[in-house]
Design a protein around this motif. Structure first.
Motif, PDB file in Angstrom:
ATOM      1  N   ILE A   1      -3.737  -2.786  -8.355  1.00  6.51           N
ATOM      2  CA  ILE A   1      -3.785  -3.819  -7.047  1.00  6.51           C
ATOM      3  C   ILE A   1      -4.321  -4.299  -7.513  1.00  6.51           C
ATOM      4  O   ILE A   1      -5.245  -4.841  -8.032  1.00  6.51           O
ATOM      5  CB  ILE A   1      -4.514  -3.112  -5.595  1.00  6.51           C
ATOM      6  CG1 ILE A   1      -3.713  -2.048  -5.257  1.00  6.51           C
ATOM      7  CG2 ILE A   1      -4.118  -4.314  -4.988  1.00  6.51           C
ATOM      8  CD1 ILE A   1      -2.396  -2.049  -4.872  1.00  6.51           C
ATOM      9  N   ILE A   2      -3.351  -6.112  -7.730  1.00  2.06           N
ATOM     10  CA  ILE A   2      -3.667  -7.729  -8.362  1.00  2.06           C
ATOM     11  C   ILE A   2      -4.281  -8.429  -6.760  1.00  2.06           C
ATOM     12  O   ILE A   2      -3.203  -7.932  -5.843  1.00  2.06           O
ATOM     13  CB  ILE A   2      -2.831  -8.131  -8.859  1.00  2.06           C
ATOM     14  CG1 ILE A   2      -2.830  -7.219  -9.933  1.00  2.06           C
ATOM     15  CG2 ILE A   2      -3.154  -9.329  -9.364  1.00  2.06           C
ATOM     16  CD1 ILE A   2      -3.350  -6.351 -11.119  1.00  2.06           C
ATOM     17  N   GLU A   3      -4.860  -8.336  -6.525  1.00  7.15           N
ATOM     18  CA  GLU A   3      -5.837  -9.562  -6.035  1.00  7.15           C
ATOM     19  C   GLU A   3      -5.733 -11.052  -5.693  1.00  7.15           C
ATOM     20  O   GLU A   3      -6.380 -11.077  -7.721  1.00  7.15           O
ATOM     21  CB  GLU A   3      -7.265  -9.220  -5.398  1.00  7.15           C
ATOM     22  CG  GLU A   3      -7.431  -7.947  -4.821  1.00  7.15           C
ATOM     23  CD  GLU A   3      -8.618  -7.682  -3.684  1.00  7.15           C
ATOM     24  OE1 GLU A   3      -9.488  -8.535  -4.142  1.00  7.15           O
ATOM     25  OE2 GLU A   3      -8.844  -7.324  -2.996  1.00  7.15           O
TER      26      GLU A   3
ATOM     27  N   GLU B   1       1.252 -10.317   3.167  1.00 12.34           N
ATOM     28  CA  GLU B   1       0.158 -10.789   2.835  1.00 12.34           C
ATOM     29  C   GLU B   1      -0.160 -12.340   2.042  1.00 12.34           C
ATOM     30  O   GLU B   1      -1.317 -12.266   2.437  1.00 12.34           O
ATOM     31  CB  GLU B   1       0.165  -9.815   1.198  1.00 12.34           C
ATOM     32  CG  GLU B   1       0.020  -8.512   1.184  1.00 12.34           C
ATOM     33  CD  GLU B   1      -1.885  -8.454   1.780  1.00 12.34           C
ATOM     34  OE1 GLU B   1      -2.605  -8.516   0.733  1.00 12.34           O
ATOM     35  OE2 GLU B   1      -2.357  -7.398   2.567  1.00 12.34           O
TER      36      GLU B   1
ATOM     37  N   THR C   1       0.930  -1.414   0.190  1.00  8.51           N
ATOM     38  CA  THR C   1      -0.169   0.069  -0.191  1.00  8.51           C
ATOM     39  C   THR C   1       0.724   1.238  -0.081  1.00  8.51           C
ATOM     40  O   THR C   1       0.562   2.394  -0.682  1.00  8.51           O
ATOM     41  CB  THR C   1      -0.389  -0.167   1.218  1.00  8.51           C
ATOM     42  OG1 THR C   1      -1.447  -1.063   1.408  1.00  8.51           O
ATOM     43  CG2 THR C   1      -2.061   0.830   1.109  1.00  8.51           C
TER      44      THR C   1
ATOM     45  N   LYS D   1      -3.349  -9.264  -1.964  1.00  7.17           N
ATOM     46  CA  LYS D   1      -3.096  -8.556  -2.635  1.00  7.17           C
ATOM     47  C   LYS D   1      -1.580  -8.091  -3.033  1.00  7.17           C
ATOM     48  O   LYS D   1      -0.166  -7.814  -2.324  1.00  7.17           O
ATOM     49  CB  LYS D   1      -3.828  -7.103  -2.411  1.00  7.17           C
ATOM     50  CG  LYS D   1      -3.492  -6.132  -1.529  1.00  7.17           C
ATOM     51  CD  LYS D   1      -3.975  -4.984  -1.174  1.00  7.17           C
ATOM     52  CE  LYS D   1      -3.850  -4.162  -0.126  1.00  7.17           C
ATOM     53  NZ  LYS D   1      -4.246  -5.102   1.568  1.00  7.17           N
ATOM     54  N   TYR D   2      -0.534  -7.932  -3.840  1.00 11.41           N
ATOM     55  CA  TYR D   2      -0.257  -7.105  -5.022  1.00 11.41           C
ATOM     56  C   TYR D   2       0.095  -6.523  -5.722  1.00 11.41           C
ATOM     57  O   TYR D   2      -1.280  -6.262  -6.327  1.00 11.41           O
ATOM     58  CB  TYR D   2       1.549  -7.807  -5.399  1.00 11.41           C
ATOM     59  CG  TYR D   2       0.714  -9.390  -6.499  1.00 11.41           C
ATOM     60  CD1 TYR D   2      -0.078 -10.008  -6.333  1.00 11.41           C
ATOM     61  CD2 TYR D   2       1.370  -8.370  -7.620  1.00 11.41           C
ATOM     62  CE1 TYR D   2      -0.624 -10.673  -7.456  1.00 11.41           C
ATOM     63  CE2 TYR D   2       1.070  -8.882  -8.959  1.00 11.41           C
ATOM     64  CZ  TYR D   2       0.559 -10.384  -8.569  1.00 11.41           C
ATOM     65  OH  TYR D   2      -0.634 -10.822 -10.041  1.00 11.41           O
TER      66      TYR D   2
END
Length: 602
Positions: free
Chosen positions: A81-83, A111, A70, A97-98
């Protein structure tokens, strides 16, 4: 505003928001307030200030642990943001997430396998593994990432990274060639590592970690971080034995990766990233600072605010606030540090050190303080804002700190070789002095070299001359003062100046202790007393006003011994390490300096 997280109560984003809200409460009526989140630029700040507006820029910090993704995404203000669903440290499904920006992915170990998500009733240190981290990496690669920045803080695992590696195709086998489960309980059973299905070609990896622990030993991953992850004393010894076996099987002929700084980060994940993914270890603060262009932001600011949960002796020694403090010193910007706890061990040697703000009301219990952290933070920021608004234009100026480097000697006893061009540890004497001053926070504009016009000085550093030429070190000192803007006894006030010579390459490292001695005693100057008992007036910190008064009394400085020029000043004497005080006039002096210098400088 660039706070770190207040662990257990506020993330760095929440802390920044609370501080901003408190300042807005106090200052909204006093200024046209531009509330801006990063990214921004120093020019934006300058334009806003020139127009009379107040701009607040928030840059949440992270050292690589919780909040790293973040913080980086906030600093960049781009990307997405990828989940992705991965396994947590116990193998249960979890959405992690990254951040993905072009071909660069920012991942956070916490994470996937963060200690904050552990169910302590069922947590098993012998099964907790990093498979979820490998799954995140695989997902990022599938989306086109060719560069990974992996934050290594806050993990709940001590598996040496075998879970991550297994998820990326590495197979761990026992003595019979049978597969070994990638969990800590099987570390001692590993006899062979099969990388035939492991491919990280074309991938660049940076590991963000502020810890420097090796993989194994008394300062290793298990011994230092195992207990906070649930390991008993017996568990620590067995985990360390397993990690040693892993390193020995992988690299039987060399302990290079095992003993590398940062190998023990995230339960040995640092080792796995360095050994198998050729990762480089970089402080998490440096990564966020570069992404947010913090250097330019601090340079264009009037005030910087940082903070962390506990402010103690370690705050300015490697943590994120230390990086902020270094930038503030570099650019001469005042710093305020907010803390949930202000420990008495916190000390600062610089006379213009940061102001401290404790956010918790007196007598409030720890439990209540955690519960009310956001409220307390906002209230503390509100009080700070009120004090800023009420300060007006009458606040006293911070005394300036400067340095004069005398380089006018002819080097006759060195066969005409310029002392400034002598080298030690592969670095020129003059370059070493200037680098030390810069690292100590002295801006280039407050450093001046006095010497001949043929002298080669570092880029950005001013060169001035004795008037008249060859007037000796006394004339050189006052030529330097004049260049810095000090010309009569009405200027300077309590400003301090280091006087040193170009033939003592480590002399600038004495500046802080000399400054402390002057400010603590109220003396006119602090000078180094060498091992023979001689006071070195040319390795000293002076109050500028005292020097100017001495010059006025002397009437002339040309060809006057410095000892006589400053004879009327009140000195305090300081001892330093031999290599710091030694100056070089002959080749024998150079040999003596090299013999006295610690090997880390050579």
């Amino acid at each position: 505003m660039a706070p770190d997280s207040f662990k257990g109560s506020l993330s760095s984003q929440q802390a920044a928001a609370a501080i901003r809200a408190g300042l807005q409460d106090a200052l909204a009526d006093a200024n046209t307030l531009a509330d801006v989140n990063a990214p921004t630029t120093a020019n934006t700040l300058t334009d806003a200030n020139a127009g009379g507006d107040l701009e607040i820029v928030t840059i949440p910090l992270s050292d690589g642990g919780e909040g790293f993704v973040t913080a980086y995404a906030t600093a960049r203000g781009a990307g997405q943001i990828i989940e992705v669903e991965v396994a947590d440290c116990a193998g249960n499904p979890r959405v992690a997430k990254y951040f993905l920006e072009g071909e660069r992915a920012i991942l956070e170990v916490a994470e996937a396998v963060g200690i904050e998500y552990v169910d302590w009733e069922t947590h098993d240190v012998w099964r907790a593994n990093t498979s979820g981290v490998g799954q995140m990496i695989a997902d990022a690669r599938a989306r086109g990432a060719r560069e990974l920045i992996v934050g290594l803080g806050g993990s709940a695992t001590t598996d040496g990274g075998i879970g991550m590696l297994s998820a990326l195709g590495v197979r761990f086998l026992d003595e019979d060639g049978a597969p070994v489960a990638p969990i800590p309980a099987e570390l001692k059973s590993i006899a062979r590592v099969d990388t035939s299905d492991f491919d990280v070609s074309g991938l660049r990896v940076i590991a963000a970690a502020d810890v420097q622990n090796p993989l194994t030993g008394s300062n290793g991953a298990a011994a230092v971080f195992g207990p906070q992850k649930g390991a008993t004393t017996e568990d620590v010894a067995a985990l360390d034995e397993g990690l040693r076996n892993l390193a020995a099987v992988t690299d039987p002929d060399t302990p290079r990766f095992r003993d590398a700084q940062g190998a023990g980060a995230a339960g040995g994940l640092g080792w796995a990233l360095m050994r198998f993914l050729q990762a480089t270890i970089t402080p998490g603060f440096d990564i966020i600072a570069a992404a947010a262009r913090l250097d330019a932001l601090v340079a264009g600011s009037d005030l910087v605010i940082t903070g962390e949960g506990k402010v103690d002796s370690q705050t300015l020694s490697g943590k994120a606030p230390a990086g902020i403090w270094n930038l503030c010193q570099k650019h001469g910007v005042p710093l305020v540090i907010f803390g949930g706890v202000i420990d008495e061990s916190f000390t600062v040697t610089a006379p213009d050190g940061p102001a401290l703000v404790g956010i918790n009301p007196p007598g409030q219990s720890l439990e209540d303080a955690i519960e009310a952290a956001e409220h307390n933070m906002r209230q503390a920021a509100r009080e700070l804002g009120r004090s800023i608004a009420g300060a007006g234009q009458d606040a006293p100026a911070t005394p300036a700190q400067s340095a004069i480097i005398l380089a006018g000697g002819s080097g006759q006893r060195l066969g005409g070789v310029s002392k400034s061009d002598l080298t030690i540890g592969g670095e020129r004497f003059l370059d070493q002095i200037v680098r030390t001053l810069r690292e100590d926070g002295i801006p280039d504009s407050r450093i001046v070299v006095v010497g001949p016009d043929s002298l080669r000085v570092p880029e950005g550093i001013a060169l001035t001359f004795e008037d008249p030429p060859r007037g000796g070190p006394g004339a050189g000192i006052f030529a330097g003062l004049k260049f810095l803007g000090y010309e009569d006894v009405s200027s300077g006030a309590d400003d301090l100046v280091l006087v040193t010579t170009c033939d003592a390459p480590f002399s600038a490292s004495a500046r802080r202790v000399l400054v402390d001695a002057v400010t603590a005693t109220g003396a006119d100057a602090a000078a180094v007393r060498d091992r023979s008992g001689v006071v070195q007036q040319l390795l000293a910190v002076y109050r500028v006003q005292g020097l100017l008064e001495a010059a006025q009394k002397a009437q002339r400085t040309h060809n006057r011994a410095v000892k006589k020029l400053v004879a009327g000043l009140n000195f305090v004497e300081v001892e330093v390490d031999p290599h710091v005080e030694i100056d070089v006039d002959t080749w024998e002096d150079l040999k003596r300096l090299e013999a006295a210098t610690p090997s880390k400088y050579l």
